[in-house]
Design an enzyme around this catalytic site. Structure first.
Site, PDB file in Angstrom:
ATOM      1  CB  SER A  99      -5.439  16.246  61.956  1.00 49.28           C
ATOM      2  OG  SER A  99      -5.089  15.216  62.866  1.00 49.28           O
ATOM      3  CE  LYS A 100      -7.527  12.762  54.812  1.00 51.50           C
ATOM      4  NZ  LYS A 100      -6.739  13.335  53.749  1.00 51.50           N
TER       5      LYS A 100
END
Ligand code: GLU
Length: 468
Positions: free
Chosen positions: A241-242
């Protein structure tokens, strides 16, 4: 050996993220290794979600990384008529059919499946029904007549043999009521028409592959070879994820990573050649083979990427680095890189690049060289510039003024002689000198700094401190 043709087929709905970038890299390498072709197809059939910015980001990201495709870019949406014809041909051959289910009917089917704890699936109610019974106000979709018996097998070059019972797959939609093709149809028709021989993509597409193979079969086309590569996970093993670094490639460029470092790092994520960490482009092309891609998910490791980047920084040509540093300097302090300033940077670059891991860090370490006088001082540098230190700097200034040969040997001898005459250690002199010349307490070697700055600038910077 067949003529290898691979492709990268991103949907332009967001940035070119790090997982897709690795997919592109593997496709590119596989094609280059075999002397084949690497094609780029932009899957922009979803008009709502596709954007020009995303297309631009994909193109620029690939170009920045040097993953240059062969031939013209294929835009999937421009092939809509071909997709419609392909679906209609299957209807004419009795291999696909019009389905006139209303949204309400489909909802009811889904509800029923949920209530019975089953996967929702289309029940095939229009498969054998006469289209003359169709309600007048429903625009039909085209569905594939999927075999109800037997199994579909994928011989995956990474995952091995994977099979599914056909009875588990419902009659998928090929063409929507608005005449747009589904991903399943478009991807198969395009890969076929583009003569793709190898499909290398993320293993999140593995289940789609069964459906795609069924389409190849009814079309009477030979399917390409499939390789589904494991996804990239974060350091903690969770889906990337980010927070883990699942950013667009341009974010890595802006953080100061070199394209060759990112490429090298991504190559090693899921593929290996012994224990080699640093693998040149030429070696990668020579060695890359899909059978060496591991089956386990790999973990994205920022520290390792940074380590690889530091290596490529050290290896980099100094002039190239200076050009790459410019945007980073501009972000810190807009300064025009004139020829004399470039000259200063060039002199110091061999030393500076040994100590930085990213271009951003390198720019921060090099900024003092080009910063106009008077120099700002960081806290540590300030604390070194005591009145005692200033009187030492005064003596150093007088001594350096008469030095005519401004090189490492002379400067070192001069400073050493001065320290001896004052009966102090050289470091006692060098510390405030460093602070005065760089504004910082840490820098490349003090003589390296003086040489890069040149005599005039060095003396003026010392004088600035005395004038404070
Ligand atoms: N357009 C699809 C995606 O972005 C990939 C299609 C494919 O590789 O088959 O996920």
């Amino acid at each position: 050996m067949m003529n290898v043709v691979t492709r990268f087929a991103p949907s332009p709905t967001g940035f070119l993220h790090i997982g897709s970038t690795r997919t592109a890299l593997f496709n590119w390498l596989y094609a280059r290794h075999h002397g084949g072709k690497f094609l780029l197809r932009i899957e922009d059939t979803d008009r709502e979600r596709s954007t020009n910015e995303a297309i631009q980001a994909i193109i620029e990201g690939l170009q920045w990384l040097g993953l240059i495709w062969d031939d013209e870019i294929i835009f999937q949406f421009s092939r809509a008529v071909r997709h419609q014809e392909a679906a209609q041909r299957l209807v004419a051959q009795g291999k696909a059919y019009y389905c006139f289910c209303t949204p309400q009917e489909l909802d009811a089917m889904r509800e029923k499946a949920r209530a019975e704890g089953r996967q929702p699936r289309y029940d095939g109610r229009w498969r054998d029904r006469d289209p003359r019974e169709a309600p007048p106000d429903v625009r039909p979709v085209i569905r594939l007549k999927v075999p109800t018996e037997g199994e579909t097998v994928v011989q995956d070059l990474v995952q091995g043999e994977v099979r599914v019972q056909n009875a588990q797959l419902d009659d998928m939609i090929l063409l929507r009521a608005d005449q747009t093709p589904t991903y399943m149809l478009a991807v198969v028709v395009d890969d076929h028409d583009m003569n793709i021989t190898h499909i290398i993509r993320g293993d999140d597409h593995l289940t789609n592959t069964f459906r795609q193979i069924q389409i190849y079969e009814v079309m009477g086309w030979r399917p390409p070879l499939f390789s589904h590569i494991p996804l990239i996970h974060g350091q903690d093993g969770a889906k990337l994820s980010k927070r883990h670094g699942a950013l667009g490639v341009e974010a890595y460029r802006d953080m100061g990573f070199l394209p060759e470092a990112l490429r090298n790092y991504l190559l090693r994520l899921g593929w290996g050649h012994g224990d080699d960490e640093i693998i040149s482009q030429a070696q990668a092309i020579k060695w890359f083979d899909i059978k060496d891609v591991g089956r386990a998910a790999s973990r994205f490791d920022m520290a390792k990427l940074t380590f690889v980047n530091a290596h490529y920084l050290r290896e980099s040509d100094d002039e190239r680095l200076i050009n790459l540093l410019d945007p980073f300097f501009q972000k810190m302090r807009p300064i025009e890189l004139t020829a004399p300033l470039k000259e200063r940077l060039l002199k110091a670059m061999p030393g500076l690049k040994q100590r930085a891991r990213t271009l951003e860090e390198l720019a921060a370490n090099a900024l003092f060289l080009i910063h106009p006088r008077p120099l700002p001082f960081d806290e540590k540098a300030k604390s070194l510039l005591t009145s005692e230190a200033k009187s030492l700097l005064q003596k150093a200034l007088e001594t350096f003024k008469v030095v005519s040969i401004w090189n490492e040997t002379t400067l070192e001898t001069t400073l050493r002689t001065l320290a001896e005459s004052l009966d102090i250690k050289m470091g006692v002199l060098a510390q405030p000198l460093r602070a005065a010349l760089t504004g910082r307490s840490i820098s490349p070697g003090i003589f390296e700094v003086m040489i890069a700055l040149g005599k005039e600038e060095s003396l003026e910077r010392i004088q600035d401190v005395l004038d404070l």
